[in-house]
Design an enzyme around this catalytic site. Structure first.
Site, mmCIF file in Angstrom:
data_model
loop_
_atom_site.group_PDB
_atom_site.id
_atom_site.type_symbol
_atom_site.label_atom_id
_atom_site.label_comp_id
_atom_site.label_asym_id
_atom_site.label_seq_id
_atom_site.Cartn_x
_atom_site.Cartn_y
_atom_site.Cartn_z
ATOM 1 C CG ASN A 173 -5.364 21.700 14.855
ATOM 2 O OD1 ASN A 173 -6.789 21.874 13.894
ATOM 3 N ND2 ASN A 173 -6.268 22.266 16.144
ATOM 4 C CB CYS A 204 -0.501 17.271 25.202
ATOM 5 S SG CYS A 204 -1.986 16.128 25.252
#
Length: 504
Positions: free
Chosen positions: A251, A379
């Site tokens: 992505n 993350c």
């Protein structure tokens, strides 16, 4: 020569033939087996405390056909897994054969006790349906043992609250403009533009867009806001050569290509053989023609090799704990989280190993001779993977001519105050922002270059400072040329701002 005629089955024999599955039965049969495959991967990774793809990534991979039903089965089975395990143990019905397919047994047991009415299709289904009474009796005994009046009370005790967050989609500007995407999506949903990330749209929580035509044809990508901030922080120019060091599922890779308007080149590097398939599918769906997929280890790349010596920006999003996206990844459903194991000794050891790897890849990224911008992101919410990594690398980065840049200066949530320059770092909060991300931008000071005769692996590379000119245009300032031969050579070069020298 004798001829033999095949014996035709009698009408009675035909009636005994196995009936064909209906479409609904066939769909349920394969969904349960696809769900069992995903569940096995997730549970094995959790048991070994080994990073695996998220539940959503596994379910929405191209190999899974019935994605919606499979996703629901996996999530619901995980939510009920402690109860299912207790019931199976109490019923004492599993033999050695079915213990080898225990994930499928979990899925079917969920359907029998809490889900849809099961058809008699499949050997595992028949085996468990024949023992439905035993399963229900074991569940009743569990209620008595836990001192619960009804099944709902038992479920409430085991359930983890759902974490709701807005649905974000990023418009793939290689295929569609933002205004056209808004018009199309507003036919069904309330949609607004994000105020921080270009081309990002915000929809209400729990919007299911997986089968939406814009998603299916790659015109928009379902991508969280914090994840979308990473490529935007790197902000590469069209025409640059950019390296995505840990690219799958892709992505951020295709976001880079869109930001570059399809010009220049993005080298997408991925080591894992299974994940590179997902990366290739994402690139194909995006329609980007300036992405080159490389199956290999980023650490094995020689920065001096011609394919990489002109790289001007690196996106580094290495393996991390994923602790900031437990809601998105649905990690809160896993047994380790349910048992409160996230802060044990094994987890501390795992974080230490991850941080060591993260420092290694960031050190390697700093060695590329023409690189001007590096984004390091995770993350994770843990300081050891974020501020501590940056703090340990800063002296080396400074020796290479880098300083910390300030992406998204209007963003209010910055790094933890444990290092000088923490205000340049970006954090998102898993509670307030529904995702926990960390972003650090390294920017090479104008005029700082690595001496080409020195090894890029040296931790003490000599730098040659170019005399700064106050009135350089933006285009001129980006021309990176080693000035090794004194003032006359500098004057010659500056008199021809479009001239570029590559010393090897």
């Amino acid at each position: 020569m004798a001829r033999f005629k095949a014996k035709q089955p009698s009408s009675g024999a035909a009636e005994k033939k196995k009936p064909r599955m209906s479409n609904a039965e066939r769909s349920a049969y394969f969904s349960r087996r696809e769900a069992a495959k995903v569940l096995r991967s997730v549970l094995q990774g959790d048991a070994h405390r080994r990073a695996v793809a998220s539940i959503k990534s596994l379910v929405y991979s191209p190999s899974i056909k019935n994605k919606k039903a499979t996703f629901a089965l996996v999530c619901q089975t995980l939510k009920h897994l402690p109860i299912i395990k207790d019931v199976l143990e109490g019923a004492n019905i599993l033999n050695s054969r079915w213990k080898r397919q225990v994930e499928l047994v979990y899925i079917i047991t969920y359907d029998i006790l809490f889900g849809q009415e099961i058809s008699f299709v499949g050997d595992a289904e028949k085996f468990l349906l024949q023992r439905k009474v035993s399963l229900q009796s074991a569940l009743a005994r569990l209620l008595v043992r836990k001192k619960m009046k009804c099944i709902e009370d038992l479920l409430d005790r085991y359930q983890t609250p759902d974490v709701s967050k807005p649905r974000y989609v990023r418009v793939n500007t290689l295929k569609l403009d933002v205004d056209s995407a808004l018009i199309d999506l507003r036919k069904q949903y309330m949609v607004e533009k994000d105020d921080l990330v270009p081309d990002l749209l915000k929809l209400p929580p729990k919007c299911d867009l997986h089968d939406h035509p814009l998603v299916m044809n790659g015109s928009v990508f379902m991508q969280g806001k914090a994840s979308s901030m990473v490529a935007a922080a790197l902000d590469p120019d069209p025409g640059w050569e950019v390296l995505d060091a840990c690219a799958a599922p892709g992505n951020k890779t295709v976001h880079l290509a869109a930001l570059m308007r399809g010009k220049g080149k993005v080298i997408a590097c991925e080591l894992n053989k299974e994940r590179i398939k997902r990366l290739a599918d994402t690139v194909r769906l995006s329609g980007a023609c300036n992405i080159e997929v490389f199956h290999g280890d980023f650490l094995s790349l020689d920065p001096k090799d011609p394919p990489y010596s002109k790289v001007r920006a690196i996106l580094l999003d290495p393996s991390c704990s994923g602790s900031g996206t437990v809601a998105e990844r649905l990690d809160h459903l896993l047994p380790s989280h349910a048992a409160g194991q996230s802060a044990n000794v094994d987890e501390t050891e795992r974080l230490t190993k991850l941080a060591s790897f993260q420092k290694k890849v960031l050190t390697h990224a700093l060695c590329f001779p023409q690189v001007e911008r590096i984004v390091y992101s995770t993350c994770s919410i843990h300081q050891i993977e974020n501020e501590d990594v940056v703090k340990s690398i800063l002296p080396l980065a400074a020796s290479h001519g880098f300083r910390l840049g300030t992406p998204f200066p209007q963003w209010h949530r910055r790094g933890l105050p444990v290092l000088e320059g923490f205000e340049h770092l970006v954090r998102t909060d898993p509670v307030e922002d529904k995702e926990g991300f960390f972003i650090a931008l390294f920017v090479r000071e104008e005029g700082s270059v690595i001496h080409p005769s020195l090894s890029p692996d040296s931790s003490h590379l000599s730098l040659v400072k170019r005399t700064k000119r106050k009135n350089l245009s933006k285009k001129e300032a980006r021309i990176r040329m080693p000035t090794l031969y004194g003032g006359m050579f500098k004057m010659f070069l500056y008199s021809k701002p479009s001239f570029r020298v590559n010393l090897k």
